[in-house]
Design a protein around this motif. Structure first.
Motif, PDB file in Angstrom:
ATOM      1  N   LYS A  97       0.820  -1.404   0.073  1.00 21.86           N
ATOM      2  CA  LYS A  97      -0.083   0.013   0.033  1.00 21.86           C
ATOM      3  C   LYS A  97       0.796   1.309   0.055  1.00 21.86           C
ATOM      4  O   LYS A  97       0.490   2.144  -0.840  1.00 21.86           O
ATOM      5  CB  LYS A  97      -0.839  -0.083   1.281  1.00 21.86           C
ATOM      6  N   TYR A 122       4.252   1.415  -0.913  1.00 21.68           N
ATOM      7  CA  TYR A 122       4.835   1.447  -2.302  1.00 21.68           C
ATOM      8  C   TYR A 122       3.743   2.098  -3.406  1.00 21.68           C
ATOM      9  O   TYR A 122       4.385   3.074  -4.119  1.00 21.68           O
ATOM     10  CB  TYR A 122       5.244   0.204  -2.636  1.00 21.68           C
ATOM     11  N   LYS A 123       2.816   1.503  -3.470  1.00 19.12           N
ATOM     12  CA  LYS A 123       1.858   2.232  -4.386  1.00 19.12           C
ATOM     13  C   LYS A 123       1.480   3.444  -4.357  1.00 19.12           C
ATOM     14  O   LYS A 123       1.390   4.233  -5.396  1.00 19.12           O
ATOM     15  CB  LYS A 123       0.617   1.164  -4.276  1.00 19.12           C
ATOM     16  N   LYS A 124       1.544   4.148  -3.126  1.00 18.05           N
ATOM     17  CA  LYS A 124       0.807   5.305  -2.690  1.00 18.05           C
ATOM     18  C   LYS A 124       2.083   6.065  -3.372  1.00 18.05           C
ATOM     19  O   LYS A 124       2.017   7.171  -3.978  1.00 18.05           O
ATOM     20  CB  LYS A 124       0.692   5.543  -1.286  1.00 18.05           C
ATOM     21  N   GLU A 147       2.897   4.753  -7.624  1.00 10.51           N
ATOM     22  CA  GLU A 147       1.960   4.977  -8.393  1.00 10.51           C
ATOM     23  C   GLU A 147       0.853   6.550  -8.241  1.00 10.51           C
ATOM     24  O   GLU A 147       0.743   6.936  -9.405  1.00 10.51           O
ATOM     25  CB  GLU A 147       0.953   3.748  -8.671  1.00 10.51           C
ATOM     26  N   PRO A 187       4.598  -5.627  -5.943  1.00  9.02           N
ATOM     27  CA  PRO A 187       4.775  -4.975  -7.347  1.00  9.02           C
ATOM     28  C   PRO A 187       6.331  -4.532  -7.729  1.00  9.02           C
ATOM     29  O   PRO A 187       6.369  -3.730  -8.472  1.00  9.02           O
ATOM     30  CB  PRO A 187       3.808  -3.820  -6.854  1.00  9.02           C
TER      31      PRO A 187
END
Length: 90
Positions: free
Chosen positions: A40, A42-44, A47, A81
């Protein structure tokens, strides 16, 4: 990442201003529990906010514990990811 071909470290990390090294083991319950919140974050960062950040997972070998096997390693890769050092390269 997700079954991609092997690539060199230099190519993967080119242009990244921050790199996190994650030592873990697929057999470790705490490692698996840590994945969801880390994914979570990492994606924030990557991405949503476009940060120049990468994580590299390194399968750890712990004395007295079983070595990581291909099946468990691949299952853990499905959750991540980010990049991982292949088992045969650790």
């Amino acid at each position: 990442k997700n079954g991609a071909a092997e690539v060199g470290t230099k190519a993967v990390l080119k242009g990244k201003s921050h790199v996190g090294i994650l030592f873990g083991a697929a057999w470790s319950g705490s490692c698996k529990q840590f994945m969801d919140p880390l994914v979570k974050v990492y994606k924030k960062l990557v991405e949503e906010k476009g940060k120049s950040f990468e994580i590299v997972y390194v399968p750890a070998t712990v004395p007295g514990r079983p070595p990581e096997d291909d099946k468990s390693f691949k299952e853990l890769l499905e959750l991540m990811p980010w990049m991982a050092v292949p088992l045969h390269r650790k």
